[in-house]
Design a protein around this motif. Structure first.
Motif, mmCIF file in Angstrom:
data_model
loop_
_atom_site.group_PDB
_atom_site.id
_atom_site.type_symbol
_atom_site.label_atom_id
_atom_site.label_comp_id
_atom_site.label_asym_id
_atom_site.label_seq_id
_atom_site.Cartn_x
_atom_site.Cartn_y
_atom_site.Cartn_z
ATOM 1 N N GLU A 1 -5.450 -5.635 -4.573
ATOM 2 C CA GLU A 1 -5.492 -5.383 -3.144
ATOM 3 C C GLU A 1 -5.681 -4.187 -2.770
ATOM 4 O O GLU A 1 -6.068 -3.767 -1.906
ATOM 5 C CB GLU A 1 -4.167 -6.223 -2.766
ATOM 6 C CG GLU A 1 -4.079 -6.443 -1.289
ATOM 7 C CD GLU A 1 -2.334 -7.002 -1.238
ATOM 8 O OE1 GLU A 1 -1.662 -6.546 -0.597
ATOM 9 O OE2 GLU A 1 -2.239 -8.124 -1.713
ATOM 10 N N LYS A 2 -4.819 -3.379 -3.494
ATOM 11 C CA LYS A 2 -4.832 -1.873 -3.377
ATOM 12 C C LYS A 2 -5.948 -1.285 -3.801
ATOM 13 O O LYS A 2 -5.804 0.139 -4.013
ATOM 14 C CB LYS A 2 -3.404 -1.208 -3.740
ATOM 15 C CG LYS A 2 -2.254 -1.911 -3.086
ATOM 16 C CD LYS A 2 -1.997 -1.382 -1.606
ATOM 17 C CE LYS A 2 -0.928 -1.976 -1.086
ATOM 18 N NZ LYS A 2 0.482 -1.329 -1.478
ATOM 19 N N GLN A 3 -6.967 -1.952 -4.596
ATOM 20 C CA GLN A 3 -8.100 -1.154 -5.025
ATOM 21 C C GLN A 3 -7.785 -0.499 -6.246
ATOM 22 O O GLN A 3 -8.247 0.782 -6.745
ATOM 23 C CB GLN A 3 -8.712 -0.457 -4.278
ATOM 24 C CG GLN A 3 -8.998 -1.010 -2.945
ATOM 25 C CD GLN A 3 -10.381 -1.621 -2.663
ATOM 26 O OE1 GLN A 3 -11.068 -2.021 -3.508
ATOM 27 N NE2 GLN A 3 -10.981 -0.793 -1.670
ATOM 28 N N PHE A 4 -6.647 -0.669 -7.158
ATOM 29 C CA PHE A 4 -6.286 -0.203 -8.344
ATOM 30 C C PHE A 4 -6.883 -0.710 -9.434
ATOM 31 O O PHE A 4 -6.913 -2.120 -9.274
ATOM 32 C CB PHE A 4 -4.887 0.246 -8.388
ATOM 33 C CG PHE A 4 -4.377 1.575 -7.795
ATOM 34 C CD1 PHE A 4 -3.775 2.374 -8.567
ATOM 35 C CD2 PHE A 4 -4.235 1.646 -6.199
ATOM 36 C CE1 PHE A 4 -3.451 3.665 -8.096
ATOM 37 C CE2 PHE A 4 -3.622 2.812 -5.873
ATOM 38 C CZ PHE A 4 -3.093 3.905 -6.823
ATOM 39 N N GLN A 5 -7.201 -0.197 -10.661
ATOM 40 C CA GLN A 5 -7.654 -0.785 -11.556
ATOM 41 C C GLN A 5 -6.520 -0.910 -12.677
ATOM 42 O O GLN A 5 -5.557 -0.188 -12.679
ATOM 43 C CB GLN A 5 -8.709 -0.146 -12.354
ATOM 44 C CG GLN A 5 -10.280 0.132 -11.730
ATOM 45 C CD GLN A 5 -10.515 -1.353 -11.502
ATOM 46 O OE1 GLN A 5 -10.792 -1.985 -12.137
ATOM 47 N NE2 GLN A 5 -11.055 -1.735 -10.132
#
Lengths: 323, 323
Positions: A85-89
């Motif tokens: 959701e927060k665009q972290f991998q």
DNA sequence: TTGTAAGCGTTATCAG
DNA sequence: CTGATAACGCTTACAA
């Protein structure tokens, strides 16, 4: 395909393209040309170059003991959800329950570097704590309490005490307990101590011969339960520190004579969906595993993005699933 | 701490340090000085800078529908094992069963870039296939057959046919089947078709009213089984496309009268350890999930490191676990 | 707004 | 064997 080539195609400087990509000053006219060039070429910026330059990888390292455990998988699902959701991998490593590997992997992550680390904890050693204190990247420990790092954990003690109180309740039952190594503080220590405390309040002292020490496997739970059942013919309840062990205990029970089998109850921790669904169901403790994963990830991202410095120790509740 | 600072400390050039780190020509004397400097400072080379320069990230992207499923977790464990051994990192994303997300994540990985992608497959669409064909990084598809990419999959059809043959065997039983969407070729199509084929050989045609379509959840399995049980009073066997669904079916069965409950058998796929352990156990199919993860990872690393170009479609066997 | 240019920390080339 | 030095692809002062 690099930013320079896009710049050439769009007849602008590479800086303009970079600004376009990151929301800086670009005139409408140039925006349009850049958009076109990117569209046409299918250009994607190199994550690595950006990371090298900005020192922000949008990367979280997760260290797990294994995945093939319903509770851990639920935790990992929760983490993944927030991160996506927060665009972290999510960079994931599995230790196969070797606690030394945890340190090795955390060091690897620290130097990678990732922006933060989530450790799904098992045994927290002095070395772990030292690492937490000196680590260059923020860490959240999940499933274990520690005062050396932010953590999200479950009320293992409270749940175990509550459970013990309930099952000991009415008439005094003959109760056995199968635990795991006390090196694992949450699962080994807290659950056992809580359980004993709950029994004590009901006036029961857990005798040595009704205690078994198991590994984290069905097989081992089976062996421990078998041993206890063979030596004690009049047990009412076998309580186990995990549902996996409880499954082993139920397997052992299957080999008993019918009247006995029907008399002995098994309890566990984890609210495993398969145990719930099949056979008679067992009394177990529901922990909010997925929620813990979500909370841990949120906490970590908060630290990374907002720079929160307040140490947080978050204890999550439980629910006894009686049967 | 950078390579330059180490070079200064050791009184050598940064190139020498780089060679030291990567096994090039360095005199013993300098080696020693460099070793010391690194030791003293606890220096670790920046993975990012190296990646930027070498274009080799030692990074594998894994796309999974979810983790909280025993079979998928076992697969992921297998992948992780191989990757760790070969010093690769695993970048993991979870789609929550949204097949469009799979494409999005694979594209993300492609541009990251990772060295290779493993897709734990569900629904393989035309778009997926197009992606496989044009992808810049090698891909291995796991759990589904496709002729557009290397893949490791299970003999779903064979297993289902075998299973159906065995349970239909002796006297002609009244058998129901609960499957999943045929969009999932392995689990939906192959298992159902294999199952029907097996029945057919025993002279049984699966009637419409004994077929249920379920989601991948205990809850949904429960509902489907319930519906079938209510309308058909004389069923002998409920076969389910997954153990999860089978667990739901057993839950539904719990609500039946005793004599009936004891007559109806449930079968599944997956050899879930909890189903095996508790209650009566069910007939199910054991697939080599962990092995499939291992094989897929090995195959991918082989392509990456050795540049193998031979297309491989690897079908793994099964074992019927009768009960 | 825009472009130039200086890095980020490595590795690889090439002349010594 | 060794050391300068030029990339790798991007962001970001800084000057225009």
């Amino acid at each position: 395909m690099t930013i320079k080539e896009i710049a050439q195609l769009a007849q602008v400087s590479s800086a303009a393209v970079s600004r376009y990509l990151n929301g800086g000053y670009v005139s409408e006219e140039k925006k349009e040309r850049i958009r076109e060039a990117i569209e046409k070429t299918g250009y994607h910026p190199s994550a690595q170059a950006r990371i090298l330059r900005t020192k922000k990888a949008r990367l979280i390292g997760v260290v797990a003991p294994k995945l093939s455990s319903e509770s851990i998988a639920r935790v990992a699902d929760g983490i993944g959800e927030v991160l996506a959701e927060k665009q972290f991998q999510m960079l994931l490593t599995v230790t196969n329950n070797r606690s030394e590997k945890e340190l090795e992997y955390m060091r690897l992550f620290e130097n990678y570097p990732v922006d933060g680390i989530i450790l799904i904890g098992t045994v927290i050693s002095k070395k772990h704590e030292k690492f937490f204190e000196q680590s260059k990247v923020p860490i959240v420990v999940l499933g274990q309490y520690t005062d050396k790092a932010n953590c999200v954990y479950h009320d293992d003690y409270g749940a175990a005490k509550d459970l013990a109180g309930r099952i000991a309740g009415k008439e005094k039952k003959k109760i056995a307990y199968i635990g795991v190594t006390r090196d694992d503080r949450a699962v080994g220590q807290e659950r056992e101590d809580g359980f004993r405390a709950g029994l004590l309040e009901a006036g029961i002292v857990l005798p040595e011969e009704l205690y078994g020490l198991s590994e984290f496997s069905v097989e081992s739970g089976y062996r421990q339960a078998k041993a206890i059942l063979e030596k004690n013919s009049d047990i009412d309840i076998i309580s186990c520190a995990t549902d996996t062990i409880a499954a082993g205990a139920m397997e052992a029970l299957k080999e008993c004579k019918k009247e006995r089998r029907e008399k002995v109850k098994v309890t566990g921790f984890g609210d495993n969906q398969f145990l719930k669904a099949v056979s008679e169901g067992i009394t177990t403790v529901h922990f909010y595993y997925k929620t813990s994963g979500i909370k841990a990830a949120e906490m970590l991202l908060d630290i990374i993005e907002e720079g929160h410095q307040v140490p947080i120790r978050m204890k999550l509740g439980y629910q006894i699933m009686e049967h």
